[in-house]
Design a protein around this motif. Structure first.
Motif, PDB file in Angstrom:
ATOM      1  N   TYR A 161       0.868  -1.189   0.000  1.00 48.46           N
ATOM      2  CA  TYR A 161       0.000   0.000   0.000  1.00 48.46           C
ATOM      3  C   TYR A 161       0.897   1.229   0.000  1.00 48.46           C
ATOM      4  CZ  TYR A 161      -3.067   3.705   1.751  1.00 48.46           C
ATOM      5  OH  TYR A 161      -3.748   4.886   1.910  1.00 48.46           O
ATOM      6  N   LYS A 163       1.188   5.405  -0.413  1.00 50.62           N
ATOM      7  CA  LYS A 163       0.451   6.670  -0.301  1.00 50.62           C
ATOM      8  C   LYS A 163       1.427   7.832  -0.399  1.00 50.62           C
ATOM      9  CE  LYS A 163      -1.072   7.736   3.791  1.00 50.62           C
ATOM     10  NZ  LYS A 163      -1.870   7.708   5.025  1.00 50.62           N
ATOM     11  N   GLU A 208      -2.980   7.205  -3.873  1.00 49.84           N
ATOM     12  CA  GLU A 208      -2.915   5.916  -3.194  1.00 49.84           C
ATOM     13  C   GLU A 208      -2.872   4.795  -4.225  1.00 49.84           C
ATOM     14  OE1 GLU A 208      -5.678   5.846   0.482  1.00 49.84           O
ATOM     15  OE2 GLU A 208      -6.711   7.112  -0.994  1.00 49.84           O
ATOM     16  N   ILE A 210      -2.625   0.323  -4.369  1.00 52.94           N
ATOM     17  CA  ILE A 210      -2.512  -1.007  -3.768  1.00 52.94           C
ATOM     18  C   ILE A 210      -2.063  -1.957  -4.869  1.00 52.94           C
ATOM     19  CG2 ILE A 210      -3.736  -2.927  -2.672  1.00 52.94           C
ATOM     20  CD1 ILE A 210      -5.605  -0.897  -1.399  1.00 52.94           C
ATOM     21  N   TRP A 416     -11.671   0.813  -0.957  1.00 51.47           N
ATOM     22  CA  TRP A 416     -10.556   1.442  -0.241  1.00 51.47           C
ATOM     23  C   TRP A 416     -10.747   1.339   1.267  1.00 51.47           C
ATOM     24  CZ3 TRP A 416      -6.130   2.599  -2.451  1.00 51.47           C
ATOM     25  CH2 TRP A 416      -6.106   2.769  -3.844  1.00 51.47           C
ATOM     26  N   GLU A 417     -11.959   1.488   1.732  1.00 50.32           N
ATOM     27  CA  GLU A 417     -12.210   1.391   3.176  1.00 50.32           C
ATOM     28  C   GLU A 417     -11.870   0.007   3.706  1.00 50.32           C
ATOM     29  OE1 GLU A 417     -16.264   2.494   3.525  1.00 50.32           O
ATOM     30  OE2 GLU A 417     -15.914   4.615   3.049  1.00 50.32           O
ATOM     31  N   ARG A 420      -7.361  -0.496   2.523  1.00 52.07           N
ATOM     32  CA  ARG A 420      -6.249   0.350   2.955  1.00 52.07           C
ATOM     33  C   ARG A 420      -5.557  -0.282   4.159  1.00 52.07           C
ATOM     34  NH1 ARG A 420      -9.922   4.918   2.169  1.00 52.07           N
ATOM     35  NH2 ARG A 420      -9.145   6.236   0.464  1.00 52.07           N
ATOM     36  N   HIS A 421      -4.233  -0.149   4.209  1.00 50.89           N
ATOM     37  CA  HIS A 421      -3.497  -0.676   5.360  1.00 50.89           C
ATOM     38  C   HIS A 421      -3.652   0.220   6.589  1.00 50.89           C
ATOM     39  CE1 HIS A 421      -0.536  -3.377   2.906  1.00 50.89           C
ATOM     40  NE2 HIS A 421      -1.795  -3.538   2.545  1.00 50.89           N
ATOM     41  N   GLU A 423      -6.160   3.646   8.012  1.00 52.79           N
ATOM     42  CA  GLU A 423      -7.292   4.517   7.742  1.00 52.79           C
ATOM     43  C   GLU A 423      -6.803   5.940   7.479  1.00 52.79           C
ATOM     44  OE1 GLU A 423     -11.457   6.057   9.877  1.00 52.79           O
ATOM     45  OE2 GLU A 423     -10.127   4.622  10.880  1.00 52.79           O
ATOM     46  N   LEU A 424      -7.424   6.608   6.521  1.00 54.20           N
ATOM     47  CA  LEU A 424      -7.081   7.999   6.247  1.00 54.20           C
ATOM     48  C   LEU A 424      -7.561   8.887   7.389  1.00 54.20           C
ATOM     49  CD1 LEU A 424      -7.923   8.533   2.461  1.00 54.20           C
ATOM     50  CD2 LEU A 424      -5.725   7.960   3.494  1.00 54.20           C
TER      51      LEU A 424
END
Length: 853
Positions: A161, A163, A208, A210, A416-417, A420-421, A423-424
């Motif tokens: 992941y 970012k 982002e 993945i 994405w929720e 994602r590794h 959380e934003l």
């Protein structure tokens, strides 16, 4: 290499200007936790204390301050006591109440001992590698490098992941309340206060990705399959794929186990390189636990603070593997880096299921800016690695899978929720909506239009764009003042077909010139997207300076109008061209082409087989009809696609090109010949002392041809330094039918200037260049021996102005100073041979503008 900012340079500059005009960052807000932010300073001088250790007393939680003394700690504890320490200072304990206010200032006192007004200081001990336990430890780390790096596994696969974020930094209250921002002020609702201690940042860009990564040691193979990609989109202003390539270049993967590390477009020596003990100093600081691993904390710093080296901490395992459990390092502020106020690298590793050490987290943070306290840009790349599978056999099929195009891996928010590794944070999520809102503000879009005109030299009208604006006016003695207007279609017109053209007029020769072209994509991609597979048709009537080949500079560029010496030769070419280009993801490509040119002499040029100065028996034009094949291989090539050119991003890999051209009377040519050219480009990175760019080229013409079809070596009569030309050679001064050339350019990156007091404050960089050309002309193509060939050009008095080489090579060299005001390069060029030729200068001053880090 070029006088104007090339396409990759433009991309970096455009990104920076977007940011500084209201764009980009990052943050890692820790929800439900307390953040302690502060700075460690010297109690006597108030100067920041870099790389001091700050820990919560009685716990394993802690961190270190950055190069400016700033730190931040996230914790769930309250009413705690911080313990701060640094070599050369007394440790300090600071109680932090629950209702504390950030930032916290910690003052450390120097550790000298005073008794009855007598100050006793330890005698300075000379640092030595011999019998130094810290160096012995590093020697063990170096000895075990191959066992501890992930390349030691036979097979490896994992999920990644990635970012990348940018933000405005050092946001002042004056900026927030500025009337000039008008309707833009709503962006400050997304300000983040947790990322940079004591400073606010305004996130404006996020990307982002993945992906799944596969590795095989023997035979070596790697493959990365992108599963999802999401980014802030400036469509029409920034090339998304090109920007992705540029960001990968700027934020390259850093492998601490490599001897040399590419960082910020420069090569740094790793602190665990085989030769590192020669350039670094090491000090054992402490033994502690990182997670559940017992480690030795090792401080390292450059012996010379101005060299391209890191400084920081290594956490080395005490289990006998001598693996790096964690690295926390930065660059010294005295290093000759442009626009960089601070940079920090943090990497963490773990022993995955006791099968070997793998990286789990990689974070690179850079604070860009013109001044330390002024508005800047904070950028961060955060990479997380999970789902490791070690030494499970992979087949060739796993490496033949082609990663889908970025546009085809756009995933919904729900994906994405779930995947994602991390959380934003609230401000990271807000970037997407903030930029979408900005793009609906007409004033903001007008600002972007103006920036695009200034930098890219094009103005967008939706399906059509007008430009390059820099070519709208130029001058030369034959055409006089020349005006031109042109443009091309955009993907909004068609994603498969691109049309382009221009019309121009010379006020002295009173002739119109024009160009019209069309390119058709034969793949699902546009003609701008790699890998390209297209066919292109073009018809043009325009002038061409003999012996001037421009790279990444548009013909008719206004800045090339001012020239030295005699500039009285020109070809008028009426040309039809057809080209087929096929690129592969391996970065191998081939192109097949055909062109027919009817070439007319202009200015003082003449096509005459008997008397060059005579109009009697002059031949009005030359028919040139050619078919060609070009093979190109550029392994691991990175590039940025600009408005006009695809500019390669330099790396350590070579670029090879082989070109074959057939001229035949059967195709409509006036002559029969074969032309073969081979070129190899390579950049070398000798440790610490900068980088060397080498370009080797050779060519041979088989057949009997007149001088317009011989090799006219690339000359430069402008005052702009061009790295791909001979800067003191005149146009059409030399011709040959066989040649070998070598260009060597070495940039010391300030290695020498950085060690000179006062000079080292200017950030200057030293450059030396050497160019040599061996050429020859066979008897078959020598008009003095062949009466049926065109006579070589002469001046009005009959003195020769075009020559064949004798046994001596053409040699020129230069010494230069670059990075003047961070943008300007000035070279003193010296020509060493053929000084008796007419209109030759022994010395010359050349200038170039370039945006560099």
């Amino acid at each position: 290499m070029r006088f104007i900012i090339n396409s990759i340079t433009k991309s970096g500059l455009l990104l920076l200007i977007f940011i500084l005009s209201g764009s980009m960052t990052v943050c890692a807000q820790q929800l439900g936790r307390t953040v302690l932010k502060g700075v460690v300073v010297d109690a006597k001088t108030g100067e920041p204390v870099p790389y001091s250790v700050i820990a919560i007393d009685g716990t394993p939680e802690g961190t270190s301050s950055d190069s400016e003394g700033w730190f931040s700690i996230y914790t769930n504890r309250f009413n705690i006591t911080l313990r701060a320490s640094c070599m050369g200072y007394k440790p300090e304990l600071i109680k932090i109440p629950e209702n504390h206010a950030n930032p916290i200032t910690i003052k450390l006192s120097p550790s000298s001992t005073s008794l009855n007004e007598v100050v006793i200081k330890a005698e300075r001990v000379k640092y030595r590698n011999k019998n130094n336990p810290a160096v012995s430890l590093i020697d063990s780390v170096i000895a075990y490098k191959w066992k501890n790096r992930i390349e030691s596994f036979d097979f490896l696969q994992y999920e990644k992941y990635d970012k990348v974020q940018f933000a405005l930094s050092n946001i002042s209250e004056k900026l927030k309340t500025s009337k000039a921002l008008g309707k833009f002020k709503f962006v400050f609702e997304n300000v983040d206060t947790t990322k940079l201690p004591g400073r606010e940042v305004l996130p404006m860009y996020i990307k982002e990705t993945i992906s799944d990564y596969y590795y095989r040691k023997s035979p070596r193979a790697v493959n990365e399959i992108i599963r999802a990609d999401k980014m802030v989109n400036f469509e029409g202003y920034l090339d998304n794929k090109g920007m992705t390539g540029y960001l990968r270049y700027l934020y390259q993967d850093i492998n601490i186990y490599d001897n040399n590390i590419m960082f910020l477009t420069n090569q740094f020596l790793s602190p665990i390189s085989n030769s590192a003990p020669t350039f670094y100093r090491y000090f054992i600081m402490d033994t502690l636990k990182v997670g559940n691993t017992n480690c030795i904390k090792l401080f390292f710093a450059p012996r010379n603070k101005t060299d391209m080296l890191f400084q920081g901490y290594l956490y080395v395992t005490l289990d006998g593997t001598y693996a790096v459990r964690k690295v926390d390092m930065a660059v010294n502020s005295k290093i000759n880096l442009n626009w960089v106020k601070d940079a920090k690298i943090v990497q963490e590793f773990e022993n995955s299921k006791d099968q070997g050490w793998v990286i789990t987290n990689d974070e690179l943070s850079i604070d860009f800016g013109i001044t330390q306290k002024g508005l800047g840009v904070f950028g961060q790349r955060s990479v997380s690695f999970k789902k490791y599978v070690i030494n499970k056999a992979l087949t060739d099929k796993d490496f033949m899978v082609v990663s889908p195009e970025i546009d085809s891996v756009q995933q919904p928010d729900t994906y994405w929720e779930q995947n994602r590794h991390q959380e934003l944070s609230k401000s990271e999520k807000g970037v997407y909506t903030t930029i979408d809102s900005l793009k609906r503000v007409p004033a903001f879009m007008r600002t972007l239009d103006i920036l695009r005109i200034l930098i890219a030299s094009f103005h967008d009208f939706g399906p059509v764009e007008i430009g390059p604006i820099i070519t709208f006016y130029s001058f030369n003695p034959i055409e006089g003042s020349k005006v031109r207007i042109g443009g091309r279609t955009t993907p909004k017109f068609s994603k498969k077909i691109n049309l382009d053209g221009y019309v121009a007029y010379g006020f002295r020769d009173k002739k119109f010139k024009y160009n019209i072209g069309a390119e058709l994509s034969l793949s699902k991609r546009t003609v701008y997207e790699f890998p390209v597979r297209s066919i292109k048709l073009n018809y043009q009537y325009d002038t061409k300076v003999p012996g001037q080949e421009l790279y990444f500079v548009q013909e008719g560029n206004a800045t090339l109008s001012l020239k030295r010496g005699v500039d009285d030769k020109l070809f008028y070419n009426r040309t039809f061209k057809m080209d087929y280009l096929h690129e592969f993801k391996s970065h191998f490509s081939y192109s097949l082409g055909y062109n027919f040119t009817r070439q007319y002499p202009g200015g003082t040029l003449n096509f005459n087989k008997e008397n060059y100065l005579s109009a009697v028996n002059s031949i009005p034009y030359l028919n040139i009809s050619e078919a060609g094949l070009t093979l190109r291989y550029a392994p691991h090539e990175q590039f940025y696609r600009g408005k006009l050119y695809r500019a390669p991003i330099p790396n350590k890999y070579p670029i090879l090109q082989l070109k074959y051209t057939l001229g035949s009377k059967m195709l409509g040519n006036d002559y029969n010949y074969h032309n073969i050219q081979f070129n190899i480009y390579k950049r070398f990175y000798p440790s610490v002392i900068g980088y060397t760019t080498v370009n080797l080229e050779a060519g041979k013409i088989f057949g009997k041809v007149p001088y317009p079809l011989l090799e006219m070596h690339n000359a430069n009569q402008s005052y702009i330094y061009q790295s791909t030309t001979y800067n003191l050679m005149n146009f059409l001064e030399f011709v040959s039918d066989k040649y070998v050339s070598l260009f060597v350019d070495h940039c010391f990156n300030g290695f020498l200037f950085n060690k000179i007091p006062l000079i080292n404050r200017l950030g200057l960089r030293e450059i030396i260049t050497f160019k040599v050309l061996y050429g020859g002309l066979s008897k078959t193509n020598n008009p003095c021996l062949q009466p049926d060939l065109f006579r070589f050009p002469t001046d009005i008095a009959g003195n020769p102005t075009t020559f064949a080489f004798d046994k001596a090579p053409y040699i020129e060299a230069s010494v230069g100073i670059s990075n003047i005001f961070k943008l300007v390069r000035v070279d003193l060029v010296r020509r060493f041979t053929y000084l008796d030729n007419p209109n030759v200068a022994r010395y010359g001053i050349r200038i170039r503008f370039k945006f560099d880090l």
